[in-house]
Design a protein around this motif. Structure first.
Motif, PDB file in Angstrom:
ATOM      1  N   ALA A 124     -27.114   4.214  37.456  1.00  0.00           N
ATOM      2  CA  ALA A 124     -27.706   4.839  36.261  1.00  0.00           C
ATOM      3  C   ALA A 124     -27.032   6.171  35.955  1.00  0.00           C
ATOM      4  N   ALA A 125     -26.897   7.019  36.981  1.00  0.00           N
ATOM      5  CA  ALA A 125     -26.252   8.317  36.781  1.00  0.00           C
ATOM      6  C   ALA A 125     -24.778   8.139  36.443  1.00  0.00           C
ATOM      7  N   ARG A 126     -24.124   7.173  37.094  1.00  0.00           N
ATOM      8  CA  ARG A 126     -22.697   6.939  36.835  1.00  0.00           C
ATOM      9  C   ARG A 126     -22.482   6.474  35.398  1.00  0.00           C
ATOM     10  N   GLU A 127     -23.279   5.524  34.944  1.00  0.00           N
ATOM     11  CA  GLU A 127     -23.122   5.019  33.585  1.00  0.00           C
ATOM     12  C   GLU A 127     -23.444   6.084  32.548  1.00  0.00           C
ATOM     13  N   ALA A 128     -24.417   6.948  32.851  1.00  0.00           N
ATOM     14  CA  ALA A 128     -24.727   8.044  31.926  1.00  0.00           C
ATOM     15  C   ALA A 128     -23.538   8.985  31.798  1.00  0.00           C
ATOM     16  N   SER A 129     -22.895   9.280  32.917  1.00  0.00           N
ATOM     17  CA  SER A 129     -21.735  10.187  32.888  1.00  0.00           C
ATOM     18  C   SER A 129     -20.548   9.555  32.185  1.00  0.00           C
ATOM     19  N   ILE A 130     -20.309   8.272  32.445  1.00  0.00           N
ATOM     20  CA  ILE A 130     -19.207   7.583  31.760  1.00  0.00           C
ATOM     21  C   ILE A 130     -19.497   7.510  30.265  1.00  0.00           C
ATOM     22  N   GLY A 131     -20.763   7.275  29.913  1.00  0.00           N
ATOM     23  CA  GLY A 131     -21.136   7.241  28.503  1.00  0.00           C
ATOM     24  C   GLY A 131     -20.882   8.566  27.807  1.00  0.00           C
ATOM     25  N   LEU A 132     -21.151   9.667  28.518  1.00  0.00           N
ATOM     26  CA  LEU A 132     -20.882  10.987  27.941  1.00  0.00           C
ATOM     27  C   LEU A 132     -19.385  11.181  27.739  1.00  0.00           C
ATOM     28  N   MET A 133     -18.583  10.719  28.691  1.00  0.00           N
ATOM     29  CA  MET A 133     -17.132  10.816  28.538  1.00  0.00           C
ATOM     30  C   MET A 133     -16.657   9.958  27.365  1.00  0.00           C
ATOM     31  N   ARG A 134     -17.331   8.853  27.118  1.00  0.00           N
ATOM     32  CA  ARG A 134     -16.978   8.020  25.961  1.00  0.00           C
ATOM     33  C   ARG A 134     -17.246   8.786  24.662  1.00  0.00           C
ATOM     34  N   GLU A 135     -18.329   9.557  24.638  1.00  0.00           N
ATOM     35  CA  GLU A 135     -18.616  10.381  23.462  1.00  0.00           C
ATOM     36  C   GLU A 135     -17.549  11.458  23.287  1.00  0.00           C
ATOM     37  N   VAL A 136     -17.083  12.007  24.396  1.00  0.00           N
ATOM     38  CA  VAL A 136     -16.010  13.008  24.337  1.00  0.00           C
ATOM     39  C   VAL A 136     -14.776  12.424  23.660  1.00  0.00           C
ATOM     40  N   VAL A 137     -14.402  11.210  24.070  1.00  0.00           N
ATOM     41  CA  VAL A 137     -13.197  10.572  23.533  1.00  0.00           C
ATOM     42  C   VAL A 137     -13.411  10.123  22.091  1.00  0.00           C
ATOM     43  N   ASP A 138     -14.494   9.396  21.846  1.00  0.00           N
ATOM     44  CA  ASP A 138     -14.698   8.793  20.521  1.00  0.00           C
ATOM     45  C   ASP A 138     -14.922   9.824  19.423  1.00  0.00           C
ATOM     46  N   GLY A 139     -15.480  10.956  19.773  1.00  0.00           N
ATOM     47  CA  GLY A 139     -15.734  11.983  18.766  1.00  0.00           C
ATOM     48  C   GLY A 139     -14.595  12.952  18.570  1.00  0.00           C
ATOM     49  N   SER A 140     -13.485  12.719  19.284  1.00  0.00           N
ATOM     50  CA  SER A 140     -12.352  13.647  19.203  1.00  0.00           C
ATOM     51  C   SER A 140     -11.300  13.111  18.240  1.00  0.00           C
ATOM     52  N   ASP A 141     -10.338  13.973  17.940  1.00  0.00           N
ATOM     53  CA  ASP A 141      -9.243  13.576  17.045  1.00  0.00           C
ATOM     54  C   ASP A 141      -7.993  13.151  17.814  1.00  0.00           C
ATOM     55  N   VAL A 142      -8.130  12.934  19.126  1.00  0.00           N
ATOM     56  CA  VAL A 142      -6.971  12.571  19.929  1.00  0.00           C
ATOM     57  C   VAL A 142      -6.498  11.166  19.554  1.00  0.00           C
ATOM     58  N   LYS A 143      -5.177  11.000  19.478  1.00  0.00           N
ATOM     59  CA  LYS A 143      -4.579   9.708  19.168  1.00  0.00           C
ATOM     60  C   LYS A 143      -4.052   9.102  20.465  1.00  0.00           C
ATOM     61  N   LEU A 144      -4.561   7.904  20.780  1.00  0.00           N
ATOM     62  CA  LEU A 144      -4.269   7.278  22.059  1.00  0.00           C
ATOM     63  C   LEU A 144      -3.768   5.856  21.875  1.00  0.00           C
ATOM     64  N   ASP A 145      -3.078   5.370  22.903  1.00  0.00           N
ATOM     65  CA  ASP A 145      -2.802   3.945  22.984  1.00  0.00           C
ATOM     66  C   ASP A 145      -4.152   3.227  23.040  1.00  0.00           C
ATOM     67  N   PRO A 146      -4.416   2.236  22.193  1.00  0.00           N
ATOM     68  CA  PRO A 146      -5.730   1.583  22.145  1.00  0.00           C
ATOM     69  C   PRO A 146      -6.205   1.045  23.490  1.00  0.00           C
ATOM     70  N   GLU A 147      -5.289   0.524  24.292  1.00  0.00           N
ATOM     71  CA  GLU A 147      -5.691  -0.016  25.590  1.00  0.00           C
ATOM     72  C   GLU A 147      -6.136   1.093  26.537  1.00  0.00           C
ATOM     73  N   LEU A 148      -5.484   2.237  26.476  1.00  0.00           N
ATOM     74  CA  LEU A 148      -5.893   3.358  27.310  1.00  0.00           C
ATOM     75  C   LEU A 148      -7.224   3.926  26.825  1.00  0.00           C
ATOM     76  N   ARG A 149      -7.445   3.949  25.517  1.00  0.00           N
ATOM     77  CA  ARG A 149      -8.697   4.483  24.969  1.00  0.00           C
ATOM     78  C   ARG A 149      -9.904   3.782  25.566  1.00  0.00           C
ATOM     79  N   ALA A 150      -9.798   2.475  25.734  1.00  0.00           N
ATOM     80  CA  ALA A 150     -10.927   1.713  26.264  1.00  0.00           C
ATOM     81  C   ALA A 150     -11.259   2.097  27.705  1.00  0.00           C
ATOM     82  N   GLN A 151     -10.234   2.473  28.476  1.00  0.00           N
ATOM     83  CA  GLN A 151     -10.439   2.800  29.888  1.00  0.00           C
ATOM     84  C   GLN A 151     -10.566   4.293  30.158  1.00  0.00           C
ATOM     85  N   LEU A 152     -10.236   5.113  29.165  1.00  0.00           N
ATOM     86  CA  LEU A 152     -10.193   6.556  29.394  1.00  0.00           C
ATOM     87  C   LEU A 152     -11.532   7.150  29.836  1.00  0.00           C
ATOM     88  N   PRO A 153     -12.678   6.735  29.280  1.00  0.00           N
ATOM     89  CA  PRO A 153     -13.948   7.326  29.754  1.00  0.00           C
ATOM     90  C   PRO A 153     -14.148   7.169  31.258  1.00  0.00           C
TER      91      PRO A 153
END
Length: 219
Positions: A124-153
């Motif tokens: 539960a705590a791990r998924e919450a933290s990964i979810g927050l990292m997903r918000e960090v990535v998805d809400g940013s203007d960083v341009k990434l390789d699409p395959e890396l974007r999925a794994q970056l969180p």
């Protein structure tokens, strides 16, 4: 907050204080219940063991971190700024428990322990933290390789676990070395992430994405 949640949070807060003051091994469930002003049976109703209490602590820290970090992301598109804000926020939230952190790490470092951040009990705590990292990535203007974007969180969560490990052993005043680690390593990570969009670096970024995916699989 419902009465049951208040009681649960009170027991967790009391346990963390007693673990810090007296040590994890020397603190009993009976002592925690007495200090919290609840019956021993009531304490066991919420937590069947001291290990579950520490899991409750993980969950509480993750909840507080999420609540405190999200406002810091509003209106900030920069990937590095978002990641830095989230990590420094975690250090602020966890600071009162730094002394306790050195005590639970011995147990958490055991891969067979339910206290491991990689265990099913910590999901539960791990998924919450990964979810927050997903918000960090998805809400940013960083341009990434699409395959890396999925794994970056998940990769960023692993990086956060490295920061936590450093923090556990950090004896500098106000854990300033941990803060320096975040301040100086986040810009490097941001540059590496941005390079993934370039064709010449794409094979490397995809190897990293494949590695993370394979490591996440369960036998």
């Amino acid at each position: 907050m419902a009465k049951s949640e208040e009681t649960r949070s009170l027991i967790v807060a009391t346990a963390m204080r007693l673990f810090t003051e007296n040590g994890y091994d020397r603190t009993t469930m009976r002592a925690i219940a007495a200090e919290a002003g609840v019956s021993v049976g009531n304490a066991y109703y919420y937590f069947s063991s001291k290990e579950q209490l520490v899991q409750g602590f993980y969950d509480e820290i993750a909840r507080r971190h999420l609540a405190a970090a999200r406002p810091l992301l509003e209106g900030e598109p920069g990937f590095a700024a978002r990641l830095k804000a989230v990590l420094l926020c975690w250090l602020d939230i966890a600071e009162p428990y730094h002394r306790f952190g050195t005590q639970f790490f011995v147990n958490a470092a055991d891969p067979e322990s339910p206290l491991s951040p990689f265990s099913d009990d910590s999901s539960a705590a791990r998924e919450a933290s990964i979810g927050l990292m997903r918000e960090v990535v998805d809400g940013s203007d960083v341009k990434l390789d699409p395959e890396l974007r999925a794994q970056l969180p998940q990769l960023l969560w692993l990086y956060q676990m490295g920061v936590v490990l450093f923090w556990v052993h950090d004896r500098s005043a106000g854990t300033k070395r941990s803060r320096m680690l975040v301040e100086r390593s986040v810009p490097l990570l941001a540059r590496l992430a941005a390079l993934s969009r370039l064709r010449v670096f794409r094979p490397v970024s995809r190897e990293i994405a494949d590695l993370i995916q394979d490591l996440a699989k369960r036998d």
